[in-house]
Scaffold this motif. Structure first.
Motif, PDB file in Angstrom:
ATOM      1  N   SER A 163       0.857  -1.188   0.000  1.00  0.00           N
ATOM      2  CA  SER A 163       0.000   0.000   0.000  1.00  0.00           C
ATOM      3  C   SER A 163       0.890   1.234   0.000  1.00  0.00           C
ATOM      4  O   SER A 163       2.079   1.144   0.295  1.00  0.00           O
ATOM      5  CB  SER A 163      -0.914   0.007   1.228  1.00  0.00           C
ATOM      6  OG  SER A 163      -1.885  -1.012   1.117  1.00  0.00           O
ATOM      7  N   ALA A 164       0.304   2.385  -0.306  1.00  0.00           N
ATOM      8  CA  ALA A 164       1.047   3.647  -0.309  1.00  0.00           C
ATOM      9  C   ALA A 164       0.315   4.659   0.558  1.00  0.00           C
ATOM     10  O   ALA A 164      -0.882   4.877   0.390  1.00  0.00           O
ATOM     11  CB  ALA A 164       1.201   4.182  -1.725  1.00  0.00           C
ATOM     12  N   VAL A 165       1.035   5.242   1.501  1.00  0.00           N
ATOM     13  CA  VAL A 165       0.510   6.311   2.351  1.00  0.00           C
ATOM     14  C   VAL A 165       1.325   7.550   1.978  1.00  0.00           C
ATOM     15  O   VAL A 165       2.521   7.615   2.244  1.00  0.00           O
ATOM     16  CB  VAL A 165       0.657   5.963   3.843  1.00  0.00           C
ATOM     17  CG1 VAL A 165       0.159   7.101   4.706  1.00  0.00           C
ATOM     18  CG2 VAL A 165      -0.078   4.668   4.169  1.00  0.00           C
ATOM     19  N   TYR A 195      -2.751  -3.315  -0.975  1.00  0.00           N
ATOM     20  CA  TYR A 195      -2.815  -2.670  -2.288  1.00  0.00           C
ATOM     21  C   TYR A 195      -3.707  -1.422  -2.285  1.00  0.00           C
ATOM     22  O   TYR A 195      -4.489  -1.214  -3.207  1.00  0.00           O
ATOM     23  CB  TYR A 195      -3.280  -3.662  -3.366  1.00  0.00           C
ATOM     24  CG  TYR A 195      -2.377  -4.865  -3.463  1.00  0.00           C
ATOM     25  CD1 TYR A 195      -1.173  -4.793  -4.155  1.00  0.00           C
ATOM     26  CD2 TYR A 195      -2.704  -6.059  -2.835  1.00  0.00           C
ATOM     27  CE1 TYR A 195      -0.326  -5.891  -4.227  1.00  0.00           C
ATOM     28  CE2 TYR A 195      -1.867  -7.155  -2.897  1.00  0.00           C
ATOM     29  CZ  TYR A 195      -0.677  -7.065  -3.597  1.00  0.00           C
ATOM     30  OH  TYR A 195       0.163  -8.151  -3.651  1.00  0.00           O
ATOM     31  N   CYS A 196      -3.578  -0.612  -1.260  1.00  0.00           N
ATOM     32  CA  CYS A 196      -4.373   0.615  -1.137  1.00  0.00           C
ATOM     33  C   CYS A 196      -3.512   1.840  -1.423  1.00  0.00           C
ATOM     34  O   CYS A 196      -2.291   1.807  -1.282  1.00  0.00           O
ATOM     35  CB  CYS A 196      -4.954   0.743   0.271  1.00  0.00           C
ATOM     36  SG  CYS A 196      -6.218  -0.479   0.635  1.00  0.00           S
ATOM     37  N   PHE A 197      -4.175   2.922  -1.785  1.00  0.00           N
ATOM     38  CA  PHE A 197      -3.518   4.208  -1.990  1.00  0.00           C
ATOM     39  C   PHE A 197      -4.247   5.230  -1.132  1.00  0.00           C
ATOM     40  O   PHE A 197      -5.457   5.397  -1.260  1.00  0.00           O
ATOM     41  CB  PHE A 197      -3.583   4.631  -3.463  1.00  0.00           C
ATOM     42  CG  PHE A 197      -2.978   5.983  -3.709  1.00  0.00           C
ATOM     43  CD1 PHE A 197      -1.616   6.117  -3.910  1.00  0.00           C
ATOM     44  CD2 PHE A 197      -3.760   7.127  -3.721  1.00  0.00           C
ATOM     45  CE1 PHE A 197      -1.044   7.358  -4.128  1.00  0.00           C
ATOM     46  CE2 PHE A 197      -3.202   8.378  -3.935  1.00  0.00           C
ATOM     47  CZ  PHE A 197      -1.839   8.494  -4.138  1.00  0.00           C
ATOM     48  N   ILE A 198      -3.507   5.912  -0.259  1.00  0.00           N
ATOM     49  CA  ILE A 198      -4.073   6.951   0.590  1.00  0.00           C
ATOM     50  C   ILE A 198      -3.495   8.275   0.099  1.00  0.00           C
ATOM     51  O   ILE A 198      -2.289   8.508   0.189  1.00  0.00           O
ATOM     52  CB  ILE A 198      -3.724   6.729   2.079  1.00  0.00           C
ATOM     53  CG1 ILE A 198      -4.042   5.294   2.513  1.00  0.00           C
ATOM     54  CG2 ILE A 198      -4.449   7.751   2.935  1.00  0.00           C
ATOM     55  CD1 ILE A 198      -5.489   4.882   2.392  1.00  0.00           C
ATOM     56  N   GLY A 199      -4.352   9.150  -0.426  1.00  0.00           N
ATOM     57  CA  GLY A 199      -3.925  10.404  -1.035  1.00  0.00           C
ATOM     58  C   GLY A 199      -3.381  11.409  -0.037  1.00  0.00           C
ATOM     59  O   GLY A 199      -3.605  11.317   1.175  1.00  0.00           O
ATOM     60  N   ALA A 200      -2.676  12.396  -0.556  1.00  0.00           N
ATOM     61  CA  ALA A 200      -2.041  13.433   0.249  1.00  0.00           C
ATOM     62  C   ALA A 200      -3.042  14.167   1.128  1.00  0.00           C
ATOM     63  O   ALA A 200      -4.170  14.422   0.715  1.00  0.00           O
ATOM     64  CB  ALA A 200      -1.344  14.435  -0.671  1.00  0.00           C
ATOM     65  N   HIS A 201      -2.645  14.472   2.339  1.00  0.00           N
ATOM     66  CA  HIS A 201      -3.419  15.241   3.307  1.00  0.00           C
ATOM     67  C   HIS A 201      -4.693  14.538   3.758  1.00  0.00           C
ATOM     68  O   HIS A 201      -5.569  15.180   4.351  1.00  0.00           O
ATOM     69  CB  HIS A 201      -3.761  16.639   2.777  1.00  0.00           C
ATOM     70  CG  HIS A 201      -2.559  17.472   2.487  1.00  0.00           C
ATOM     71  ND1 HIS A 201      -1.937  18.224   3.448  1.00  0.00           N
ATOM     72  CD2 HIS A 201      -1.861  17.657   1.349  1.00  0.00           C
ATOM     73  CE1 HIS A 201      -0.908  18.845   2.911  1.00  0.00           C
ATOM     74  NE2 HIS A 201      -0.837  18.511   1.634  1.00  0.00           N
ATOM     75  N   ALA A 202      -4.830  13.244   3.497  1.00  0.00           N
ATOM     76  CA  ALA A 202      -6.006  12.511   3.970  1.00  0.00           C
ATOM     77  C   ALA A 202      -5.895  12.313   5.484  1.00  0.00           C
ATOM     78  O   ALA A 202      -4.798  12.246   6.038  1.00  0.00           O
ATOM     79  CB  ALA A 202      -6.118  11.162   3.272  1.00  0.00           C
ATOM     80  N   VAL A 203      -7.036  12.217   6.142  1.00  0.00           N
ATOM     81  CA  VAL A 203      -7.085  11.945   7.578  1.00  0.00           C
ATOM     82  C   VAL A 203      -7.931  10.694   7.769  1.00  0.00           C
ATOM     83  O   VAL A 203      -9.092  10.657   7.364  1.00  0.00           O
ATOM     84  CB  VAL A 203      -7.699  13.124   8.363  1.00  0.00           C
ATOM     85  CG1 VAL A 203      -7.783  12.797   9.839  1.00  0.00           C
ATOM     86  CG2 VAL A 203      -6.903  14.401   8.133  1.00  0.00           C
ATOM     87  N   LEU A 238       0.039  -2.719  -7.332  1.00  0.00           N
ATOM     88  CA  LEU A 238       1.027  -2.248  -6.367  1.00  0.00           C
ATOM     89  C   LEU A 238       0.775  -0.802  -5.979  1.00  0.00           C
ATOM     90  O   LEU A 238       0.518   0.040  -6.838  1.00  0.00           O
ATOM     91  CB  LEU A 238       2.433  -2.363  -6.949  1.00  0.00           C
ATOM     92  CG  LEU A 238       3.010  -3.765  -7.055  1.00  0.00           C
ATOM     93  CD1 LEU A 238       4.390  -3.704  -7.691  1.00  0.00           C
ATOM     94  CD2 LEU A 238       3.082  -4.426  -5.712  1.00  0.00           C
ATOM     95  N   TYR A 239       0.840  -0.535  -4.693  1.00  0.00           N
ATOM     96  CA  TYR A 239       0.724   0.805  -4.127  1.00  0.00           C
ATOM     97  C   TYR A 239      -0.591   1.487  -4.494  1.00  0.00           C
ATOM     98  O   TYR A 239      -0.673   2.706  -4.534  1.00  0.00           O
ATOM     99  CB  TYR A 239       1.932   1.669  -4.513  1.00  0.00           C
ATOM    100  CG  TYR A 239       3.224   0.908  -4.331  1.00  0.00           C
ATOM    101  CD1 TYR A 239       3.602   0.467  -3.062  1.00  0.00           C
ATOM    102  CD2 TYR A 239       4.019   0.576  -5.414  1.00  0.00           C
ATOM    103  CE1 TYR A 239       4.757  -0.276  -2.892  1.00  0.00           C
ATOM    104  CE2 TYR A 239       5.177  -0.165  -5.237  1.00  0.00           C
ATOM    105  CZ  TYR A 239       5.540  -0.586  -3.970  1.00  0.00           C
ATOM    106  OH  TYR A 239       6.684  -1.328  -3.789  1.00  0.00           O
ATOM    107  N   GLY A 240      -1.612   0.702  -4.751  1.00  0.00           N
ATOM    108  CA  GLY A 240      -2.932   1.255  -5.013  1.00  0.00           C
ATOM    109  C   GLY A 240      -3.103   1.844  -6.392  1.00  0.00           C
ATOM    110  O   GLY A 240      -4.073   2.560  -6.643  1.00  0.00           O
ATOM    111  N   ALA A 241      -2.198   1.553  -7.330  1.00  0.00           N
ATOM    112  CA  ALA A 241      -2.337   2.054  -8.700  1.00  0.00           C
ATOM    113  C   ALA A 241      -3.532   1.365  -9.347  1.00  0.00           C
ATOM    114  O   ALA A 241      -3.634   0.143  -9.342  1.00  0.00           O
ATOM    115  CB  ALA A 241      -1.074   1.791  -9.498  1.00  0.00           C
TER     116      ALA A 241
END
Length: 170
Positions: free
Chosen positions: A60-62, A86-94, A139-142
């Motif tokens: 996953s990608a944080v 395999y998740c992607f957490i976008g910038a500035h997410a809480v 990979l990494y939530g792509a």
């Protein structure tokens, strides 16, 4: 297959090794549960009030300035927060305490996740809402579109990745 220059390949390999050391540090010194191959930005905020409650799956990608919370001082509770594989957490997410984000999910930048997000979902907003279901990520939530080849996990683990899979000493 894309071909990159030598400098790019060296930089990428150094980054992978460095991020695996960061993951090892969080898992062994803070007691979090961060899966193999997961990338966490150095500016991401991982709640250290209840680090045992941080559970992030593999690959996953944080991204930068994301906050993953496990405590709520107002209600005096500490709850585990889980992010799948395999998740992607976008910038500035809480990501708020007690939330579970399923496998293969994408959380949009700036989202505030207050409720569980089912697997294979795309969610964003404040508060975050599921806007699309049945998505597939690699990979990494792509995101993988229909007919597009999926990127696979690296075949060989680095020494730092192998250290992550070793049992921790009590």
């Amino acid at each position: 297959m894309k071909r990159y220059g030598v400098a790019t390949r060296i930089r990428t390999e150094l980054y992978r090794r460095f991020i695996s050391i960061v993951r090892w540090y969080y898992n062994h010194f803070w007691g979090t549960h961060i899966g193999e191959g997961t990338r966490i930005s150095l500016t991401a905020k991982i709640d250290k009030t209840f680090p045992d409650g941080i559970r992030i799956g593999k690959y996953s990608a944080v991204t930068f300035r994301t906050s993953i919370m496990t405590h709520d001082f107002v209600n005096n509770v500490h709850l585990p927060t889980t992010i799948g594989d395999y998740c992607f957490i976008g910038a500035h997410a809480v990501i708020m305490p007690g939330v579970t984000i399923g496998d293969h999910c994408i959380i949009g930048a700036g989202s505030v996740v207050l409720r569980d997000v089912p697997a294979h979902s795309l969610a964003f907003g404040n508060p975050a809402r599921v806007i699309e279901r049945n998505i597939q990520t690699g990979l990494y939530g792509a995101r993988i579109r229909d007919g597009a080849p999926a990127e696979t996990a690296p075949a060989a683990q680095s020494a730092a990745d192998q250290a992550d899979t070793m049992p921790a000493h009590a």
